[in-house]
Design an enzyme around this catalytic site. Structure first.
Site, PDB file in Angstrom:
ATOM      1  N   ASP A  63     -17.091  -7.098 -15.833  1.00 11.24           N
ATOM      2  CA  ASP A  63     -17.912  -7.352 -14.652  1.00 11.24           C
ATOM      3  C   ASP A  63     -17.013  -7.814 -13.515  1.00 11.24           C
ATOM      4  O   ASP A  63     -15.836  -8.115 -13.720  1.00 11.24           O
ATOM      5  CB  ASP A  63     -19.052  -8.348 -14.944  1.00 11.24           C
ATOM      6  CG  ASP A  63     -18.571  -9.745 -15.303  1.00 11.24           C
ATOM      7  OD1 ASP A  63     -17.385  -9.909 -15.677  1.00 11.24           O
ATOM      8  OD2 ASP A  63     -19.377 -10.680 -15.218  1.00 11.24           O
ATOM      9  N   TYR A  65     -15.053  -9.833 -10.502  1.00 12.48           N
ATOM     10  CA  TYR A  65     -14.528 -11.192 -10.400  1.00 12.48           C
ATOM     11  C   TYR A  65     -15.601 -12.105  -9.796  1.00 12.48           C
ATOM     12  O   TYR A  65     -16.197 -11.765  -8.773  1.00 12.48           O
ATOM     13  CB  TYR A  65     -13.289 -11.231  -9.514  1.00 12.48           C
ATOM     14  CG  TYR A  65     -12.090 -10.483 -10.073  1.00 12.48           C
ATOM     15  CD1 TYR A  65     -11.590 -10.781 -11.341  1.00 12.48           C
ATOM     16  CD2 TYR A  65     -11.437  -9.507  -9.323  1.00 12.48           C
ATOM     17  CE1 TYR A  65     -10.474 -10.114 -11.852  1.00 12.48           C
ATOM     18  CE2 TYR A  65     -10.326  -8.840  -9.823  1.00 12.48           C
ATOM     19  CZ  TYR A  65      -9.854  -9.147 -11.092  1.00 12.48           C
ATOM     20  OH  TYR A  65      -8.754  -8.490 -11.586  1.00 12.48           O
ATOM     21  N   PHE A  76     -10.940  -4.722 -11.962  1.00 14.65           N
ATOM     22  CA  PHE A  76      -9.616  -5.350 -11.952  1.00 14.65           C
ATOM     23  C   PHE A  76      -8.989  -5.443 -10.570  1.00 14.65           C
ATOM     24  O   PHE A  76      -8.028  -6.185 -10.371  1.00 14.65           O
ATOM     25  CB  PHE A  76      -8.639  -4.655 -12.914  1.00 14.65           C
ATOM     26  CG  PHE A  76      -9.079  -4.704 -14.349  1.00 14.65           C
ATOM     27  CD1 PHE A  76      -9.056  -5.891 -15.056  1.00 14.65           C
ATOM     28  CD2 PHE A  76      -9.546  -3.565 -14.983  1.00 14.65           C
ATOM     29  CE1 PHE A  76      -9.486  -5.942 -16.375  1.00 14.65           C
ATOM     30  CE2 PHE A  76      -9.977  -3.608 -16.303  1.00 14.65           C
ATOM     31  CZ  PHE A  76      -9.945  -4.802 -17.003  1.00 14.65           C
ATOM     32  N   HIS A 183      -8.070  -6.831 -24.320  1.00 18.76           N
ATOM     33  CA  HIS A 183      -8.281  -7.036 -22.885  1.00 18.76           C
ATOM     34  C   HIS A 183      -7.064  -7.741 -22.283  1.00 18.76           C
ATOM     35  O   HIS A 183      -6.402  -8.542 -22.959  1.00 18.76           O
ATOM     36  CB  HIS A 183      -9.542  -7.880 -22.680  1.00 18.76           C
ATOM     37  CG  HIS A 183     -10.044  -7.908 -21.275  1.00 18.76           C
ATOM     38  ND1 HIS A 183      -9.576  -8.813 -20.341  1.00 18.76           N
ATOM     39  CD2 HIS A 183     -10.966  -7.149 -20.639  1.00 18.76           C
ATOM     40  CE1 HIS A 183     -10.197  -8.600 -19.198  1.00 18.76           C
ATOM     41  NE2 HIS A 183     -11.040  -7.594 -19.349  1.00 18.76           N
TER      42      HIS A 183
END
Length: 223
Positions: A63, A65, A76, A183
């Site tokens: 999701d 930031y 990202f 991740h």
């Protein structure tokens, strides 16, 4: 905080999600009392910058930031003036530096989107300060349909973390490249994200197919 719901990007507007699921999500967001990130005008930025026909690589995030001023609609990625880098992005750049010997100069990854890298989050909104706060809002249906629409030909997929890897069964195109790793967050990057060399692996796969490599590191280079 009332907001105006953005229309879907034209190239993806045919997905049933926008007819069947999006109105309910819009109603929820309209009644959300917390600040919603990213701004509504940027919510579909990844899809707008990378239409289906142009998509060559998919990087699946979680999701946006949750820090105001960071998210701008691409997984990202963050606004170019964001310092220090978000921690997951910092680890992505560490791996890129190790893999390719360089990394971008700032947090803005829109130059990747323009080369056909779809930077897709599985949730396209988040309340400020509440990571995963909209994880169950229904955005996952859009993710499922986007991946389904991309099964018309082989593409490269970077699935980072277990939530992203849960979508792997939806990738059915023959000869697609599916790279799974932990991740890049500080909690898991040392469990196998570092050393995975995803960027050179994708480029080797693309060039072996006669396609141009992705310029992962230099926003100023000719596309």
């Amino acid at each position: 905080m009332t907001e105006t719901s953005p229309p879907p990007p034209a190239a993806w507007a045919h997905l049933p999600f926008f007819r069947d699921n999006y109105p309910e999500i819009c109603a929820h967001l309209a009644g959300e009392t917390r600040q919603v990130l990213p701004p509504a005008s940027q919510r579909f930025a990844a899809l707008a910058l990378t239409p289906p026909d142009a998509t060559r690589v998919v990087i699946l995030g979680q999701d946006p930031y949750p820090t105001p001023g960071h998210a701008h609609g691409l997984a990202f990625s963050a606004e170019p003036d964001v310092r220090p880098l978000p921690r997951s992005l910092g680890n992505i750049y560490k791996e890129m530096q190790s893999d390719l010997g360089a990394c971008p100069p700032d947090a803005d990854l829109r130059f990747l989107a323009r080369q056909g890298v779809l930077l897709l989050n599985t949730a396209l909104s988040v309340p400020a300060g509440a990571a995963n706060g909209h994880a169950k809002l229904g955005w996952q249906t859009l993710t499922q349909q986007v991946l389904g629409a991309l099964n018309d030909r082989p593409r490269a997929y970077l699935l980072w973390g277990k939530p992203a890897q849960a979508y792997a069964p939806l990738i059915t195109a023959q000869d697609a490249l599916i790279l799974c790793s932990p991740h890049p967050s500080p909690l898991s990057a040392h469990r196998g994200f570092f050393g995975a060399r995803p960027f050179s692996t994708v480029n080797n796969w693309l060039t072996a197919r006669g396609e141009s490599a992705i310029n992962w590191t230099n926003p100023g280079a000719p596309s």
